[in-house]
Design a protein around this motif. Structure first.
Motif, PDB file in Angstrom:
ATOM      1  N   PHE A  46      26.703  31.002  23.545  1.00 45.79           N
ATOM      2  CA  PHE A  46      25.708  30.222  24.274  1.00 45.79           C
ATOM      3  C   PHE A  46      25.649  28.800  23.743  1.00 45.79           C
ATOM      4  O   PHE A  46      25.855  28.555  22.560  1.00 45.79           O
ATOM      5  CB  PHE A  46      24.325  30.879  24.164  1.00 45.79           C
ATOM      6  N   SER A  48      23.105  25.436  23.692  1.00 47.82           N
ATOM      7  CA  SER A  48      21.689  25.131  23.884  1.00 47.82           C
ATOM      8  C   SER A  48      21.426  23.634  23.788  1.00 47.82           C
ATOM      9  O   SER A  48      22.084  22.929  23.033  1.00 47.82           O
ATOM     10  CB  SER A  48      20.856  25.858  22.823  1.00 47.82           C
ATOM     11  N   ARG A  81      16.811  24.451  27.128  1.00 45.94           N
ATOM     12  CA  ARG A  81      17.658  25.275  27.995  1.00 45.94           C
ATOM     13  C   ARG A  81      18.881  25.745  27.230  1.00 45.94           C
ATOM     14  O   ARG A  81      19.309  25.107  26.279  1.00 45.94           O
ATOM     15  CB  ARG A  81      18.104  24.450  29.201  1.00 45.94           C
ATOM     16  N   LEU A  83      22.855  27.719  28.044  1.00 45.87           N
ATOM     17  CA  LEU A  83      23.839  28.163  29.027  1.00 45.87           C
ATOM     18  C   LEU A  83      24.832  29.092  28.360  1.00 45.87           C
ATOM     19  O   LEU A  83      25.136  28.951  27.179  1.00 45.87           O
ATOM     20  CB  LEU A  83      24.603  26.961  29.602  1.00 45.87           C
ATOM     21  N   ARG A  84      25.369  30.005  29.135  1.00 49.06           N
ATOM     22  CA  ARG A  84      26.415  30.883  28.641  1.00 49.06           C
ATOM     23  C   ARG A  84      27.713  30.090  28.533  1.00 49.06           C
ATOM     24  O   ARG A  84      28.045  29.308  29.420  1.00 49.06           O
ATOM     25  CB  ARG A  84      26.588  32.060  29.586  1.00 49.06           C
ATOM     26  N   ASN A  85      28.456  30.266  27.474  1.00 49.03           N
ATOM     27  CA  ASN A  85      29.702  29.550  27.235  1.00 49.03           C
ATOM     28  C   ASN A  85      30.844  30.329  27.877  1.00 49.03           C
ATOM     29  O   ASN A  85      31.461  31.192  27.250  1.00 49.03           O
ATOM     30  CB  ASN A  85      29.945  29.384  25.725  1.00 49.03           C
TER      31      ASN A  85
END
Length: 91
Positions: A46, A48, A81, A83-85
């Motif tokens: 993830f 951030s 926030r 996000l998925r990597n």
């Protein structure tokens, strides 16, 4: 709870602390899975915009100490926030 296509065999499940019904990531915890350490798993999977940490089902913050995550549910608690990597899935 929605089931992810690759979830068979998972015993470590990662959720957003704000959406505890949707699995973001799941992995199988074994002694041969060094990427499942508390310090590296979230940082690799993830991205951030703020600070974040994992907490377990008992609401205990998981220290980034290099120990393997034990089977169970974990929640990403982020100040910003994340996000998925998906770049990890290439190759």
């Amino acid at each position: 709870m929605p089931v992810h296509a690759g979830s068979i065999g998972w015993n470590v499940h990662i959720y957003d602390a704000n959406d505890t019904m949707t699995v973001l990531e799941g992995l199988s915890s074994t002694k041969a899975s060094p990427m499942l350490t508390s310090s590296s798993m979230v940082e690799m999977h993830f991205i951030s915009t703020g600070t974040f940490f994992l907490r377990d089902e008992g609401d205990t913050q998981i220290k980034k100490d290099g120990h393997l995550l034990q089977p169970g549910k974990y929640y990403i608690d982020a100040s910003g926030r994340f996000l998925r990597n998906y770049l990890l899935m290439v190759g």
